[in-house]
Scaffold this motif. Sequence first.
Motif, mmCIF file in Angstrom:
data_model
loop_
_atom_site.group_PDB
_atom_site.id
_atom_site.type_symbol
_atom_site.label_atom_id
_atom_site.label_comp_id
_atom_site.label_asym_id
_atom_site.label_seq_id
_atom_site.Cartn_x
_atom_site.Cartn_y
_atom_site.Cartn_z
ATOM 1 N N ARG A 216 -0.326 20.444 103.142
ATOM 2 C CA ARG A 216 0.989 19.855 103.396
ATOM 3 C C ARG A 216 2.146 20.852 103.196
ATOM 4 O O ARG A 216 3.165 20.530 102.553
ATOM 5 N N LEU A 217 1.969 22.010 103.764
ATOM 6 C CA LEU A 217 2.954 23.087 103.602
ATOM 7 C C LEU A 217 4.344 22.691 104.117
ATOM 8 O O LEU A 217 5.351 22.953 103.463
ATOM 9 N N ASP A 218 4.394 22.035 105.272
ATOM 10 C CA ASP A 218 5.711 21.672 105.839
ATOM 11 C C ASP A 218 6.501 20.781 104.878
ATOM 12 O O ASP A 218 7.703 20.970 104.677
ATOM 13 N N GLU A 219 5.803 19.803 104.305
ATOM 14 C CA GLU A 219 6.477 18.865 103.395
ATOM 15 C C GLU A 219 6.995 19.594 102.151
ATOM 16 O O GLU A 219 8.091 19.307 101.655
ATOM 17 N N VAL B 170 7.850 22.766 101.951
ATOM 18 C CA VAL B 170 8.976 23.638 102.321
ATOM 19 C C VAL B 170 10.253 22.805 102.485
ATOM 20 O O VAL B 170 11.334 23.206 102.047
ATOM 21 N N LYS B 171 10.098 21.609 103.067
ATOM 22 C CA LYS B 171 11.277 20.731 103.252
ATOM 23 C C LYS B 171 11.850 20.315 101.895
ATOM 24 O O LYS B 171 13.053 20.366 101.669
ATOM 25 N N ASP C 153 13.281 27.829 106.794
ATOM 26 C CA ASP C 153 12.004 27.160 106.521
ATOM 27 C C ASP C 153 10.847 27.995 107.064
ATOM 28 O O ASP C 153 9.800 28.102 106.435
ATOM 29 N N GLN C 154 11.062 28.584 108.241
ATOM 30 C CA GLN C 154 9.994 29.387 108.840
ATOM 31 C C GLN C 154 9.691 30.626 107.984
ATOM 32 O O GLN C 154 8.528 30.986 107.782
ATOM 33 N N THR D 266 7.764 29.462 104.968
ATOM 34 C CA THR D 266 6.399 29.121 105.409
ATOM 35 C C THR D 266 5.580 30.395 105.591
ATOM 36 O O THR D 266 4.454 30.509 105.088
ATOM 37 N N HIS E 170 -3.853 17.913 110.532
ATOM 38 C CA HIS E 170 -2.421 18.250 110.632
ATOM 39 C C HIS E 170 -1.791 18.452 109.243
ATOM 40 O O HIS E 170 -0.664 18.935 109.141
ATOM 41 N N TRP E 171 -2.496 18.093 108.178
ATOM 42 C CA TRP E 171 -1.984 18.342 106.825
ATOM 43 C C TRP E 171 -2.388 19.721 106.306
ATOM 44 O O TRP E 171 -2.032 20.104 105.198
ATOM 45 N N THR F 242 -2.713 23.947 106.811
ATOM 46 C CA THR F 242 -2.256 25.155 107.523
ATOM 47 C C THR F 242 -3.223 26.281 107.187
ATOM 48 O O THR F 242 -3.369 26.648 106.006
#
Length: 305
Positions: free
Chosen positions: A53-56, A58-59, A76-77, A80, A299-300, A302
């Motif tokens: 859950r890297l995106d979550e 980072v947010k 964010d990129q 990441t 999708h969770w 990376t």
Amino acid sequence: MKLPLSKYVWFDGKYVLTEKAQVPITTHALHYGTSIFEGIRAYWNGKNLNVFRLDEHVKRFRKSGQFYNITLHFSDQEITDAVIGICKKNKITKSCYIRPFYFIGDYGINLHVTEKAPTNVAIFTFPFGDLFNKNGITAGVVSWRKFSDMSTPPQAKMGGNYLNSIIATQEAKRNGFDEAILLDHNGNVSEAPGENIFIVRNAQLVTPSLASSALEGITRDAVIKIAKDLDIDVVERDITRSELTISDEIFLTGTAAEITPIVLMDSQQIGNGKPGDITQKMMQEYHNIVMSKNDDYTHWLTEVY
Ligand SMILES: Cc1ncc(COP(=O)(O)O)c(C=O)c1O
């Protein structure tokens, strides 16, 4: 406890040797707790390292600082890429914990923090297994209350906030428990010092809402989604203190704790004193997901390599 840190850390956009990443004694965060951090896990499945859950994460990393107008000078990129990059740079082939953090640097004794306050950002990693005994732990309600939105924002994952967690843990350990449970300002259950809490009553999963000053945990969110996919009923509502000891099952959720059963609560046995059926089911599902054995949740994950 000295962490077995990897050779390189990421510091303000560069990979540097861990021992070379240093800050001055005047660093604002050391004096006032003005640091923001995330705790992330990456899982080695024998073939690849997958960040969960890297995106979550980072947010939330950026949002935590926004409560106080503390600026993260990387997109964010970039964060990441740095999280993935620190694993690559250290050639990590074991499950690990990743700690990104940013903090106010040299800002004197100024309490008027604005977006112009200088910040540094760093990321380190170390190999990590179980935080708690997965066969179940003991927990006790402590006298310290979880701080609430009446004082500081509980959704800001910031250094200073964790003094509340530290004093709660000290009391729980003094009382002979593995972990503390904090009540909110109304006397309802909030969370543990570094984990969210779920109870099971009559086959329904219950967890306190954010109004009980609980952190909006990413594992909490994962458990809610997994439960729904398994047709297990989930509700967010107040949990009274006395409801804890009459629960069928209790477990904690968190990046570090993953899903950890509580088998003894305030010295009362929960269920038959072993992890309950729903807890075990959730632990198994979670394990399969993070070890990339469940295609519905890729999708969770990376991939690092
Ligand atoms: C106070 C607190 N509650 C709950 C959690 C669990 O959050 P997550 O599942 O996002 O790790 C954490 C850990 O980050 C925490 O520090």
